[in-house]
Design an enzyme around this catalytic site. Structure first.
Site, mmCIF file in Angstrom:
data_model
loop_
_atom_site.group_PDB
_atom_site.id
_atom_site.type_symbol
_atom_site.label_atom_id
_atom_site.label_comp_id
_atom_site.label_asym_id
_atom_site.label_seq_id
_atom_site.Cartn_x
_atom_site.Cartn_y
_atom_site.Cartn_z
ATOM 1 N N GLY A 170 -15.066 -30.919 20.665
ATOM 2 C CA GLY A 170 -14.284 -30.910 21.709
ATOM 3 C C GLY A 170 -12.941 -30.921 21.250
ATOM 4 O O GLY A 170 -12.477 -30.750 19.974
ATOM 5 N N HIS A 171 -12.123 -30.777 22.463
ATOM 6 C CA HIS A 171 -10.658 -30.323 22.159
ATOM 7 C C HIS A 171 -9.833 -31.425 21.404
ATOM 8 O O HIS A 171 -10.443 -32.715 21.482
ATOM 9 C CB HIS A 171 -9.892 -29.669 23.223
ATOM 10 C CG HIS A 171 -9.948 -30.547 24.402
ATOM 11 N ND1 HIS A 171 -8.823 -31.544 24.476
ATOM 12 C CD2 HIS A 171 -10.645 -30.903 25.317
ATOM 13 C CE1 HIS A 171 -9.209 -32.380 25.570
ATOM 14 N NE2 HIS A 171 -10.293 -31.980 25.882
ATOM 15 N N ASN A 172 -8.596 -31.243 20.983
ATOM 16 C CA ASN A 172 -7.913 -32.570 20.537
ATOM 17 C C ASN A 172 -7.792 -33.350 21.479
ATOM 18 O O ASN A 172 -7.198 -33.190 22.752
ATOM 19 C CB ASN A 172 -6.562 -31.884 20.012
ATOM 20 C CG ASN A 172 -6.589 -31.107 18.768
ATOM 21 O OD1 ASN A 172 -7.404 -31.161 18.100
ATOM 22 N ND2 ASN A 172 -5.478 -30.277 18.559
ATOM 23 N N GLY A 173 -7.919 -34.739 21.348
ATOM 24 C CA GLY A 173 -7.663 -35.784 22.279
ATOM 25 C C GLY A 173 -9.135 -36.039 23.056
ATOM 26 O O GLY A 173 -8.924 -36.855 23.935
ATOM 27 N N SER A 174 -10.123 -35.456 22.640
ATOM 28 C CA SER A 174 -11.312 -35.480 23.447
ATOM 29 C C SER A 174 -12.075 -36.795 23.120
ATOM 30 O O SER A 174 -13.066 -37.477 23.735
ATOM 31 C CB SER A 174 -12.344 -34.361 23.263
ATOM 32 O OG SER A 174 -12.702 -34.449 21.782
ATOM 33 N N GLY A 175 -11.601 -37.527 21.954
ATOM 34 C CA GLY A 175 -12.296 -38.826 21.411
ATOM 35 C C GLY A 175 -13.002 -38.686 20.120
ATOM 36 O O GLY A 175 -13.938 -39.600 20.017
ATOM 37 N N LYS A 176 -13.206 -37.565 19.667
ATOM 38 C CA LYS A 176 -13.918 -37.393 18.429
ATOM 39 C C LYS A 176 -13.984 -38.146 17.118
ATOM 40 O O LYS A 176 -14.656 -38.833 16.786
ATOM 41 C CB LYS A 176 -14.052 -35.779 17.889
ATOM 42 C CG LYS A 176 -14.252 -34.959 19.189
ATOM 43 C CD LYS A 176 -14.163 -33.372 18.309
ATOM 44 C CE LYS A 176 -13.022 -33.076 17.721
ATOM 45 N NZ LYS A 176 -11.853 -32.859 18.408
ATOM 46 N N SER A 177 -12.740 -38.240 16.876
ATOM 47 C CA SER A 177 -12.447 -39.050 15.523
ATOM 48 C C SER A 177 -12.154 -40.557 15.870
ATOM 49 O O SER A 177 -12.382 -41.451 15.143
ATOM 50 C CB SER A 177 -10.946 -38.399 14.970
ATOM 51 O OG SER A 177 -11.105 -37.200 14.359
ATOM 52 N N GLU A 180 -13.458 -32.787 10.697
ATOM 53 C CA GLU A 180 -12.715 -31.671 10.595
ATOM 54 C C GLU A 180 -12.514 -31.299 9.127
ATOM 55 O O GLU A 180 -11.539 -30.726 8.805
ATOM 56 C CB GLU A 180 -11.187 -31.729 11.337
ATOM 57 C CG GLU A 180 -11.381 -32.390 12.797
ATOM 58 C CD GLU A 180 -11.580 -31.368 13.677
ATOM 59 O OE1 GLU A 180 -11.871 -30.222 13.069
ATOM 60 O OE2 GLU A 180 -11.433 -31.534 14.710
#
Length: 278
Positions: free
Chosen positions: A39-46, A166
């Site tokens: 997902g792009h930055n801010g998508s909730g991954k981390s 990442e």
């Protein structure tokens, strides 16, 4: 399939934000799989991984790591033993004067007997192919080697799930290749691996991909399933891997491809066979 991490209807909102980082998300991580969460930055991954090990607590929903509840103070330390995490910058993770010392650090904190520590250090370094560098100073290593040491340090803790957050984003192509090959080897040995990334070229060999957007699952499936729909990926600000872009270009030029190929050698062999038929 046995679920090692279970997430159900999770909602999490950071203080001061109107939109939730995770919005009713549900998923499972299955034993022995290589799951890529993209997902792009801010998508909730981390944010998701921090909920797994109790660094963040959900406002709604349920998280389980095997039978444990990371929101329960009595369970959280056992949860963190079961999930090993490797972060973005390998230089920020070193605490020892040598590779061996660095892998030993967490084991010393656990109070393990010396014989068990030595066994775990040797085993984890062998699993990432760094046995010969055990007495080297970390600053003498390449980026890929440093990240493999970080993986060895996590493996020495005997986690049930290895999370790469990442973990290749700061590496050059050679370093990325080393880490991906290490992951492939670990999965072949039965380790459950979750790779958090926005680099889709790195997930071609994953068993399953989950693509997040605005805190929800936008796409899920095998790499073949997900990469069959490049427009849907671009709609959530993700691009397709180079090998997929190449096949799209070939199709536009009238070159017959009956299916999507994700291994470069397979595509090269297919094109060579087509050339020999002419």
């Amino acid at each position: 399939m046995e679920s090692q991490i279970m997430v159900r209807d999770i909602v999490f909102r950071y203080p001061g934000q109107t939109e939730p980082a995770l919005n009713g998300l549900s998923l499972d991580v299955y034993k022995g799989e290589w799951l890529a969460i993209v997902g792009h930055n801010g998508s909730g991954k981390s944010t998701l991984t921090k909920l797994w090990n109790g660094l963040l607590l959900p406002q709604e929903g349920e998280v389980r790591v095997e039978t444990l509840d990371p929101t329960d103070a009595t369970d959280v330390w056992d949860v963190r033993k079961r999930i090993g995490v490797v972060f973005q910058n390998p230089d920020n993770q070193f605490v020892g004067a040598t590779v061996r010392d660095d892998v030993a650090f967490s084991l010393e904190n656990m109070g393990l007997p010396r014989q068990e520590m030595v066994r775990r250090i040797d085993d984890s370094l062998a699993r990432v192919g760094l046995s010969e560098l055990a007495d080297r100073e970390p600053h003498q290593l390449s980026g890929g080697q440093k990240q493999r040491v970080a993986i060895a340090s996590a493996l020495a803790m005997r986690p049930h799930v290895l999370v790469l957050d990442e973990a290749t984003s700061m590496l050059d192509p050679i370093g990325r290749k080393e880490v991906i090959e290490t992951v492939q080897q670990l999965v072949s040995e039965g380790m459950t691996v979750v790779a958090i990334t926005h680099e889709l070229d790195e997930v071609l060999f994953a068993d399953r991909i989950i693509a997040l957007s605005k805190g929800k699952i936008a796409m899920t499936g095998t790499p073949e399933d997900v990469f069959q729909n490049p427009e849907a990926l671009r709609a959530i600000q993700l691009d397709v891997p180079f090998i997929v872009r190449m096949q799209l270009e070939l199709k536009e030029r009238g070159i017959p491809l009956d299916r999507l190929m994700l291994q470069h050698s397979e595509l090269v062999n297919h094109l060579c066979r087509l050339a020999l038929k002419k």
